[in-house]
Design an enzyme around this catalytic site. Structure first.
Site: not given
Length: 372
Positions: A227-229
């Site tokens: 969800g937050d690469v």
């Protein structure tokens, strides 16, 4: 003072932990038996993260295996701390990936034998846990070569392939303002954008998300995603025997945004931050090339990428501006704006289709694969 906070971020909410360095040292000693030798605060959006080096002269019977690289004490914001099942899911996903040869932090049990505890700080309840520190440089600080961006795409696809086999009940109903599905809720925060041209651009993207993406959600492949690469969460290391500038993707950190969502969102988020880092929309095609070698991307999902990438940029710009207004000392939250996020967004939105369209990511990906 009440410790009740909304389940989804609302304008005016203050959810960051309130604690000083002495308080952090006391937590580490009380919960984990660690005598802190060195303490450094790390970047954090709405959580607090501290790199801890323990005093090697203090024998601690509570930790039988000491991590030579130190630890990170993570104090979760008061909103996410309301649902401990999410904290449990974060701990389990790290153990799941470590067992499958993905380098990421490993949670440490506290003196009570638990992987987290809930502590009252500044009148609010916050989940606290300790992770083994993973050494390495972050992607933001190294030269972004074409092979490295391609490898990032491979890494993200491999991560999602492994996560197809991970499930946790705590993620099924999770709601978080940073989920891409929450883009329509940016309407509540857009008041912080004072420039009329920027506001028009943000509203255009929000409306496009509503009519182009929302009606299609049920058709997209779903599963648990990181969800937050982004450039702060991807670790790199030099290749064995390689030069100091010859980097490879080595691991991933920060599982605070894990969610049950859509795999194409994971790809879009990774592409967004690479484009933001390079300032060139075409660089997203290199990530796409690596991703599609390891994981199939249906054509109908590919066609959503431009809207999804634009939406992530708007999300980061609007929420960054809002959080900065609430906490002016938090420089991390304005990183997208400082990286010329508005200009990058204009490049993506205003591109005139030509033979060298920088948003024709499929052609860019195919060209790279042909050259390689």
């Amino acid at each position: 003072m009440t410790d009740t906070v909304p389940s989804s971020l609302q304008p005016g909410a203050d959810i960051r932990p309130v604690i000083d360095h002495e308080g952090v040292k006391l937590l580490a000693e009380r919960l984990y038996g660690i005598s802190v030798l060195e303490l450094v605060e790390l970047n954090g959006y709405d959580d607090k993260n501290y790199k801890i080096t323990e005093d090697p002269n203090v024998k601690n019977p509570l930790i039988t295996t000491h991590n030579p690289d130190g630890y990170v004490l993570k104090i979760l914001n008061s909103m996410d701390s309301q649902d401990v099942s999410i904290v449990e899911a974060q701990n389990e996903i790290m153990n799941f990936l470590n067992a499958r040869s993905v380098t990421c932090p490993r949670p440490v049990r506290n003196v009570y034998g638990h992987l987290h505890s809930v502590e009252t700080l500044g009148g609010k309840k916050h989940a606290v846990r300790l992770l083994e520190y993973i050494p390495g440089e972050i992607l933001k600080n190294v030269p972004l070569t074409e092979p490295l961006l391609y490898q990032l795409g491979e890494f993200v696809a491999n991560l999602d392939n492994k996560l197809q086999n991970f499930n946790h009940s705590g993620l099924v109903s999770r709601e978080h303002i940073w989920m891409l599905t929450k883009v329509p809720e940016l309407e509540k925060f857009k008041f912080v954008i004072k420039d009329s041209d920027k506001l028009d651009l943000a509203e255009e993207v929000i409306e496009e998300f509503k009519y182009a993406v929302v009606p299609r959600l049920e058709e997209l492949e779903r599963g648990v995603i990181h969800g937050d690469v982004n450039e702060m969460n991807i670790l790199v290391a030099t290749k064995p025997g390689g030069s100091q500038s010859d980097y490879r993707i080595s691991g991933i950190i920060d599982f605070g945004d894990i969610q049950y969502s859509y795999y194409v969102f994971e790809l879009a988020i990774a592409m967004t931050y690479v484009i933001l880092l390079t300032g060139n929309p075409a660089s997203g095609g290199l990530v796409l090339a690596g991703y599609t070698v390891n994981r199939r991307l249906p054509d109908d999902e590919y066609r959503l990428l431009k809207t999804l990438i634009s939406s992530r940029l708007v999300q980061s710009l609007v929420l960054g501006a809002y959080t900065s207004a609430q906490d002016p000392n938090n420089a991390y939250v304005t990183s997208t704006e400082k990286a010329n996020g508005w200009e990058v967004l204009r490049k993506i939105r205003k591109t005139i289709p030509t033979d060298q369209d920088p948003t024709d990511w499929k052609t860019i990906a195919n060209d790279y694969l042909t050259r390689s």
